[in-house]
Scaffold this active site. Structure first.
Site, PDB file in Angstrom:
ATOM      1  N   GLN A 109      -4.451  -5.183   7.265  1.00  0.00           N
ATOM      2  CA  GLN A 109      -5.483  -6.115   6.814  1.00  0.00           C
ATOM      3  C   GLN A 109      -5.535  -7.404   7.637  1.00  0.00           C
ATOM      4  O   GLN A 109      -6.504  -8.149   7.536  1.00  0.00           O
ATOM      5  CB  GLN A 109      -5.272  -6.470   5.332  1.00  0.00           C
ATOM      6  CG  GLN A 109      -5.451  -5.300   4.377  1.00  0.00           C
ATOM      7  CD  GLN A 109      -6.887  -4.772   4.347  1.00  0.00           C
ATOM      8  OE1 GLN A 109      -7.841  -5.472   4.672  1.00  0.00           O
ATOM      9  NE2 GLN A 109      -7.049  -3.514   3.959  1.00  0.00           N
ATOM     10  N   HIS A 162       0.869  -1.187   0.000  1.00  0.00           N
ATOM     11  CA  HIS A 162       0.000   0.000   0.000  1.00  0.00           C
ATOM     12  C   HIS A 162       0.905   1.236   0.000  1.00  0.00           C
ATOM     13  O   HIS A 162       2.019   1.180   0.530  1.00  0.00           O
ATOM     14  CB  HIS A 162      -0.835  -0.055   1.286  1.00  0.00           C
ATOM     15  CG  HIS A 162      -1.883   0.991   1.418  1.00  0.00           C
ATOM     16  ND1 HIS A 162      -1.606   2.279   1.821  1.00  0.00           N
ATOM     17  CD2 HIS A 162      -3.231   0.944   1.235  1.00  0.00           C
ATOM     18  CE1 HIS A 162      -2.732   2.979   1.877  1.00  0.00           C
ATOM     19  NE2 HIS A 162      -3.728   2.188   1.525  1.00  0.00           N
ATOM     20  N   CYS A 204      -4.789   2.532  -3.580  1.00  0.00           N
ATOM     21  CA  CYS A 204      -3.510   3.054  -3.023  1.00  0.00           C
ATOM     22  C   CYS A 204      -2.376   2.064  -3.231  1.00  0.00           C
ATOM     23  O   CYS A 204      -1.523   1.887  -2.346  1.00  0.00           O
ATOM     24  CB  CYS A 204      -3.640   3.399  -1.543  1.00  0.00           C
ATOM     25  SG  CYS A 204      -4.838   4.680  -1.202  1.00  0.00           S
ATOM     26  N   LYS A 249     -10.066  -0.614  10.881  1.00  0.00           N
ATOM     27  CA  LYS A 249     -10.219  -1.853  10.098  1.00  0.00           C
ATOM     28  C   LYS A 249     -10.453  -3.046  11.018  1.00  0.00           C
ATOM     29  O   LYS A 249     -10.452  -4.195  10.608  1.00  0.00           O
ATOM     30  CB  LYS A 249      -8.984  -2.084   9.231  1.00  0.00           C
ATOM     31  CG  LYS A 249      -8.801  -1.024   8.137  1.00  0.00           C
ATOM     32  CD  LYS A 249      -7.633  -1.358   7.258  1.00  0.00           C
ATOM     33  CE  LYS A 249      -7.134  -0.189   6.453  1.00  0.00           C
ATOM     34  NZ  LYS A 249      -7.870   0.050   5.214  1.00  0.00           N
ATOM     35  N   ASP A 303       3.245  -4.410   8.025  1.00  0.00           N
ATOM     36  CA  ASP A 303       2.002  -3.651   7.895  1.00  0.00           C
ATOM     37  C   ASP A 303       0.862  -4.610   8.218  1.00  0.00           C
ATOM     38  O   ASP A 303       0.569  -5.537   7.462  1.00  0.00           O
ATOM     39  CB  ASP A 303       1.916  -3.128   6.453  1.00  0.00           C
ATOM     40  CG  ASP A 303       0.588  -2.449   6.145  1.00  0.00           C
ATOM     41  OD1 ASP A 303      -0.367  -2.582   6.944  1.00  0.00           O
ATOM     42  OD2 ASP A 303       0.496  -1.804   5.084  1.00  0.00           O
TER      43      ASP A 303
HETATM   44  N1  PMP Z   1      -1.716  -0.776   4.482  1.00  0.00           N
HETATM   45  C1  PMP Z   1      -2.707  -1.540   4.034  1.00  0.00           C
HETATM   46  C2  PMP Z   1      -2.418  -2.950   3.604  1.00  0.00           C
HETATM   47  C3  PMP Z   1      -4.002  -1.018   3.972  1.00  0.00           C
HETATM   48  O1  PMP Z   1      -5.004  -1.779   3.513  1.00  0.00           O
HETATM   49  C4  PMP Z   1      -4.246   0.303   4.394  1.00  0.00           C
HETATM   50  C5  PMP Z   1      -5.643   0.905   4.324  1.00  0.00           C
HETATM   51  N2  PMP Z   1      -6.263   0.716   3.079  1.00  0.00           N
HETATM   52  C6  PMP Z   1      -3.175   1.051   4.885  1.00  0.00           C
HETATM   53  C7  PMP Z   1      -1.925   0.479   4.909  1.00  0.00           C
HETATM   54  C8  PMP Z   1      -3.360   2.452   5.381  1.00  0.00           C
HETATM   55  O2  PMP Z   1      -4.164   2.466   6.511  1.00  0.00           O
HETATM   56  P1  PMP Z   1      -4.714   3.832   7.122  1.00  0.00           P
HETATM   57  O3  PMP Z   1      -5.331   4.581   5.972  1.00  0.00           O
HETATM   58  O4  PMP Z   1      -5.707   3.412   8.133  1.00  0.00           O
HETATM   59  O5  PMP Z   1      -3.549   4.557   7.706  1.00  0.00           O
END
Ligand code: PMP
Length: 409
Positions: free
Chosen positions: A206, A126, A367, A229, A203
């Site tokens: 998920q 991401h 993203c 999440k 990270d």
């Molecule tokens: N990493 C992953 C794998 C994600 O799915 C997301 C959220 N889509 C993020 C990072 C970023 O998370 P946040 O927007 O809550 O900071």
């Protein structure tokens, strides 16, 4: 499976959002990878905090402030236990995954990385686990290198091994891809990274809602996630860091709470984790996250996993049977995430038709633009499943995709 279906039908009642209609149709929420819906117990806990307990923490001197501090620090202990951390001091409260990676990249990165060093990430990251490293790399003259993926969406572990070297100082990768659903082998990749002396950041955005995390058994150095999440509040997240490493790291931001003593000549800093928490924190975020953890642990990750894998398998079978549907990500070990396109149709058009049918999915690059470049598409449609979904939801998705195909192709 019948018992599980009955249990999860009950759980669905915890989510009033699902009783509403959108565009005149029953809402089918399949966008949990973006954010999960919030159960009543979490919302009520946050609401009660605001109504009866709202007070600033760590300021002492009166009953409410002491009670709020006890709730806030109680959440830290609960979160530490939830992810398998050994010490509560290893839990830093931040705004979310993105801020967590930025904290590590700036605090650890700026004081440990130098020209010629490498940060190894993967092609499925991401942007939140790419851009902070690029920014720090640019400042110190280090390089961001990415391990590739195989055509089925699994990490190319041979490429990962090839790209690890004595130059690698940080390895940052996702436990689960938010597009492909691929679950990476965290202990294996961590072991390989440690063999060359690199630190590891995982990270966890998920993975936290899907399966049990065990940072100690995995031996990761840093682990970050967002509460929103995990059935919890927006704007709250966590950085786990091994205590011995955190103790060597300089503060990320300056201000109140993160200090030990301030004079006009200079400042000495507080101990970890408070050194990294400048200013008034997101108290109800911590309290709400504590309630969210209780919610998911009461169900149990074994049941969550079995139920979500059934939904994923059912959805994969049903969607694959529709002509012109191409699925991205068929790894053997997957989270409940299903990305696809209708050949010849734009992902946004498909997303819009699904929305008109009441089916909420995400359509776009998620993203993950480098991953989209690797897949050779501008975007995908992504359906993601959680504890409040059912096979009927999958049937609604399938019906809506058949309709999109009729309209668009
Ligand atoms: N990493 C992953 C794998 C994600 O799915 C997301 C959220 N889509 C993020 C990072 C970023 O998370 P946040 O927007 O809550 O900071």
């Amino acid at each position: 499976m019948d018992n599980l279906n009955a249990l999860f039908a009950e759980i669905r009642n915890e989510f009033p959002a699902l009783t509403q209609k959108v565009h005149g149709k029953k809402l089918v929420y399949l966008d949990s990878a973006a954010t999960t819906l919030k159960p009543k117990v979490v919302v009520e806990r946050v609401s009660n905090f605001y109504l009866y307990e709202s007070s600033n923490v760590h300021r002492g001197a009166h009953f409410l402030s002491d009670a709020a501090t006890a709730q806030f620090e109680g959440a830290r202990h609960s979160i530490a236990r939830f992810i398998g951390a050994e010490h509560f001091e290893e839990i830093i409260f931040v705004r979310g995954t993105t801020e967590g990676v930025n904290l590590v990249a700036n605090s650890w990165g700026l004081s440990n990385l130098k020209a010629g060093d490498e940060i190894l990430i993967t092609e499925m990251e991401h942007h939140g686990n790419i851009v902070p490293w690029q920014m720090v790399a640019e400042k110190v003259g280090a390089k961001v290198v990415a391990a590739g993926i195989l055509d089925n969406g699994e990490l190319d572990v041979e490429d990962f091994k090839k790209k690890l070297s004595s130059k690698t100082k940080m390895v940052a990768f996702t436990a689960c891809s938010n597009v492909l659903g691929t679950n990476n082998d965290v202990p294996l990749l961590t072991k390989l990274a440690h063999q060359v002396g690199a630190k590891v950041l995982v990270d966890g955005a998920q993975i936290v809602s899907q399966s049990k995390v065990d940072v100690k058994a995995w031996d990761v150095d840093f682990f970050v996630f967002s509460s929103h999440k995990l059935f919890g509040p927006f704007g709250f997240g966590v950085v786990y860091g091994k205590k011995a490493i955190l103790e060597t790291m300089p503060p990320y931001q300056g201000g109140g709470s993160m200090i030990s003593k301030v004079s006009l000549e200079g400042t000495t800093y507080n101990d970890v984790p408070f050194r990294f928490e400048a200013g008034t924190p997101h108290v109800e975020g911590a309290v709400g996250t504590h309630a969210a953890i209780n919610f998911i642990e009461k169900i149990g990750f074994d049941k969550v996993h079995a139920y979500e894998m059934d939904l994923l398998q059912y959805a994969t079978e049903k969607l694959s049977a529709i002509p012109d549907v191409k699925i991205y990500g068929t790894a053997a070990n997957k989270g409940p995430i299903l990305s696809f396109n209708l050949k010849g149709a734009h992902h946004s058009d498909v997303g819009q038709i699904l929305d008109q049918e009441g089916v909420a999915v995400r359509a776009g690059h998620h993203c993950t633009q480098p991953l989209m470049a690797r897949l050779g598409v501008p975007g995908t449609v992504r359906a993601s499943f959680s504890v409040y979904n059912s096979r009927e939801d999958v049937d609604s998705l399938v019906k809506a995709v058949v309709k999109a195909r009729e309209l668009l192709l």
